[in-house]
Design an enzyme around this catalytic site. Structure first.
Site, short mmCIF file in Angstrom:
data_model
loop_
_atom_site.label_atom_id
_atom_site.label_comp_id
_atom_site.label_asym_id
_atom_site.label_seq_id
_atom_site.Cartn_x
_atom_site.Cartn_y
_atom_site.Cartn_z
N THR A 1 0.68 -1.35 0.11
CA THR A 1 0.02 0.03 0.02
C THR A 1 1.00 1.32 -0.02
OG1 THR A 1 -1.59 0.96 1.28
CG2 THR A 1 0.00 -0.13 2.64
N GLU B 1 -4.81 -2.35 4.68
CA GLU B 1 -4.22 -2.76 6.12
C GLU B 1 -5.44 -3.91 6.94
OE1 GLU B 1 -3.47 -0.07 4.80
OE2 GLU B 1 -1.73 0.78 5.69
N LYS C 1 -6.50 10.23 -3.50
CA LYS C 1 -6.95 9.09 -3.92
C LYS C 1 -7.78 9.36 -5.58
CE LYS C 1 -7.81 4.60 -2.47
NZ LYS C 1 -8.57 3.97 -1.79
N TRP D 1 -3.73 5.38 -5.54
CA TRP D 1 -3.09 6.38 -4.72
C TRP D 1 -2.05 7.13 -5.60
CZ3 TRP D 1 -5.11 7.66 -0.51
CH2 TRP D 1 -5.78 6.76 0.59
P1 ADP Z 1 -8.62 -0.07 -1.11
O1 ADP Z 1 -7.73 -0.59 -1.89
O2 ADP Z 1 -9.42 -0.87 -0.39
O3 ADP Z 1 -8.93 1.18 -1.73
P2 ADP Z 1 -6.64 1.44 0.25
O4 ADP Z 1 -5.67 1.05 1.41
O5 ADP Z 1 -5.60 1.75 -0.87
O6 ADP Z 1 -7.66 0.58 0.20
O7 ADP Z 1 -7.23 2.89 0.52
C1 ADP Z 1 -7.72 3.04 1.83
C2 ADP Z 1 -8.34 4.44 2.04
O8 ADP Z 1 -9.13 4.87 1.10
C3 ADP Z 1 -9.13 4.84 3.35
O9 ADP Z 1 -7.97 4.88 4.41
C4 ADP Z 1 -9.55 6.08 3.13
O10 ADP Z 1 -8.75 7.41 3.20
C5 ADP Z 1 -9.90 5.81 1.68
N1 ADP Z 1 -11.35 5.17 1.50
C6 ADP Z 1 -11.85 3.94 1.34
N2 ADP Z 1 -13.22 3.63 1.40
C7 ADP Z 1 -13.76 4.97 1.44
C8 ADP Z 1 -14.82 5.41 1.55
N3 ADP Z 1 -15.97 4.62 1.53
N4 ADP Z 1 -15.29 6.90 1.89
C9 ADP Z 1 -14.04 7.54 2.00
N5 ADP Z 1 -12.72 7.17 2.09
C10 ADP Z 1 -12.35 5.98 1.71
#
Ligand code: ADP
Length: 547
Positions: free
Chosen positions: A192, A337, A446, A451
């Protein structure tokens, strides 16, 4: 005198270790005919079943062991969602080999870092990623072999003969023995984006994956059933496709894997032709689909529920699905995580449901409640718990058996004194226990579910000969949700243009990291310690947030 109790101490229940091979073994044995449907890169639909894919996965295990890959070794995958990728996962994990899913969209330097840090011995790649796979093989000495997830006819030009997955499977029997090792053994690895510095590896254990599957199976979480047909749009390199391959196997659901094409038409066709009832993806994908449906006056006839997460779900999406198609949105929050599901907003509690659909919708705009198996708290800067009044924002911290305690190859636990993991998100919790994410303390942007590290762009931009300081903040974008804005303070007397700076970044960062705009500022706002004060920048560039 005989005692009525035969208790002699110790656990009297069966030692049934929680390893993920049990999931596909269950699916193959009890739901063997349920299909796995993959769309290949050329658009062809290929059908397998849990029973057939389980046998192929066992063949792959045998091939890995025969080649000297050992439990605990890592194998990287550079692949979209397809049945071969699922078979490769279970084939590795079944014999204790660690499946390292890699995001092919990352910049090559980051990929090389991740592969080397992971120590991947083989790379499994979709043929379309052949150039990338070969570049990584050339750069990373740990890679002994690249195997392409295809048959002999699908091998990319220049690939070594016999480097096709299907050929490898044909050369081995489906006789590998699975499981039988400690449930705490590692199963999968996923990197990540680190706020500063390099990406960080999250090492999932068999136990954490299995418990995450069961946590998500609960009725107010994802709740898949054997009657569901699941379309996993969220990529398998994004926190294990949110765990959907494991959940689908546990439920014995039909599982549909869409490959590379995720445009509105392609997604619509799969949803309809395969009679999909459940799917999961980031908001951007759904926005594109709904626009396509509106323009072409189409209706979804089988879809019942969609999980939307990765970024905040806009109201228009929930309304569009509900009013246009009778589809229920499960707004979910999570992170790599967390395996990754943290909260889900699905069916509202009865007291809110009684107030009607609009009250329910307002609640579902929040990120939802924790299912059993996840606990959360919000704290102030001094680690004191804050009230659940829906108004007071705090640092969101979480605890549970599927939540990471420390990163791969790091000894230090990333937990607070009470054993909670700091998510880097800021949120409120209301009287119903619903979390609402209000900001992001971590310095990341994001964009379309991927990211972008503000710090990395800043460091490069600050190296421009005319720059004194550089900062990157997020600005809202209708399609990508967030995009980077570069703010620069020039050296005294210097003048520069937007294009000069964008040109300077070119080739140094991934294309999708390129800031949408550059603005020049007289004086960068600094905090008490002389550090850049991003809070001030965010208020100066309206709409910029949470970067
Ligand atoms: P994934 O691969 O599941 O997207 P990441 O670890 O790359 O997981 O990203 C996680 C982050 O994305 C969270 O800490 C938050 O900042 C953002 N995020 C994930 N889901 C949401 C949501 N439903 N609303 C707002 N932010 C979100």
């Amino acid at each position: 005198m005989p005692t009525t109790s035969a208790f002699t101490g110790g656990d009297h229940m069966q030692p049934w270790s929680l390893t993920v091979d049990r999931l596909i073994t269950h699916a193959a044995r009890w739901h063997g005919d349920r299909e796995l449907v993959s769309r290949e890169a050329d658009g062809r639909i290929v059908r397998s079943s849990w029973a057939a894919s389980e046998r192929r996965a066992r063949r792959f295990s045998a091939a890995l062991l025969a080649a000297g890959i050992r439990p605990g070794d890592r194998i990287g995958t550079l692949a979209m969602n397809g049945a071969r990728h699922v078979e490769a996962w279970f084939g590795m994990m079944g014999v204790g080999i660690v499946c390292h899913t890699i995001n092919p969209r990352l910049f090559e330097d980051q990929l090389a870092y991740i592969v080397e840090h992971g120590g991947d011995r083989w790379l499994l790649a979709d043929p379309m990623f052949a150039p990338l796979a070969e570049q990584l093989r050339a750069r990373c000495p740990s890679i002994e072999r690249v195997i392409y997830l295809c048959d002999a006819g699908g091998l990319p030009p220049g690939a070594a003969p016999g480097s096709d997955f299907d050929g490898l499977l044909a050369a081995h029997e489906p006789d590998a023995a699975w499981g039988g090792f400690d449930e705490h053994a590692p199963a999968a690895l996923c990197y990540t984006s680190g706020t500063t510095g390099h990406p960080k590896g999250v090492l999932y254990s068999h136990r954490s994956q299995l418990l995450h599957t069961m946590i998500c199976a609960q009725a107010d979480a994802i709740a898949l059933s054997a009657r569901d047909t699941v379309l996993a749009i969220v990529p398998m390199f994004h926190a294990n496709a949110w765990g959907l391959p494991f959940m689908a196997a546990a439920a014995g659901a039909k599982f549909v894997l869409p490959g590379i094409k995720l445009d509105g038409r392609s997604v619509y066709e799969l949803l309809e032709t395969e009679a999909v009832t459940f799917s999961g993806a980031v908001p951007t994908v759904w926005q594109v689909l709904l626009d396509y449906l509106t323009v072409n006056r189409l209706r979804l006839s089988t879809l019942k529920r969609v999980a939307i997460g990765g970024s905040a779900c806009p109201e228009a999406l929930i309304r569009g699905f509900r009013d246009g198609h009778g589809v229920q949105v499960l707004h979910a929050w999570g992170m790599t995580e967390l395996s990754p599901i943290g909260t889900v907003a699905g069916r509202a509690p009865p007291e809110v449901a009684a107030r009607g659909p609009d009250a329910e919708l307002a609640l579902n705009l929040k990120q939802g409640r924790v299912p059993f198996g996840v606990d959360m708290k919000i704290t102030d800067d001094e680690d004191r718990r804050l009230p659940h009044d829906g108004r007071t924002p705090g640092h969101l911290r979480v605890q549970g058996p599927a939540i990471s305690a420390r990163y791969f190859r790091e000894d230090r636990e990333a937990l607070d004194a009470e054993g909670y993991f700091d998510t880097g998100d800021i949120g409120t919790v209301d009287e119903h226990g619903y979390l609402q994410i209000t900001d992001r303390a971590k310095d990341l942007i994001k964009s379309g579910g991927e990211w972008i590290s503000s710090v990395e762009i800043e460091n490069i931009a600050a190296g421009h000969p005319k720059a004194l300081m550089a900062a990157v903040v997020a600005i809202p974008h209708p399609r990508w949700r967030e995009r980077p804005l570069l703010v620069v303070q020039l050296k005294d007397g210097a003048s520069a243009t937007r294009d000069e700076f964008l040109g300077f970044l070119e080739g140094k960062i991934a294309k999708f990291w390129m800031p949408d705009d550059v603005v020049f500022i007289e004086k960068m706002p600094l905090g008490a310690t002389g550090k850049l004060d991003k809070k001030v920048l965010r208020t100066r560039y309206p709409g910029s947030a949470a970067s």
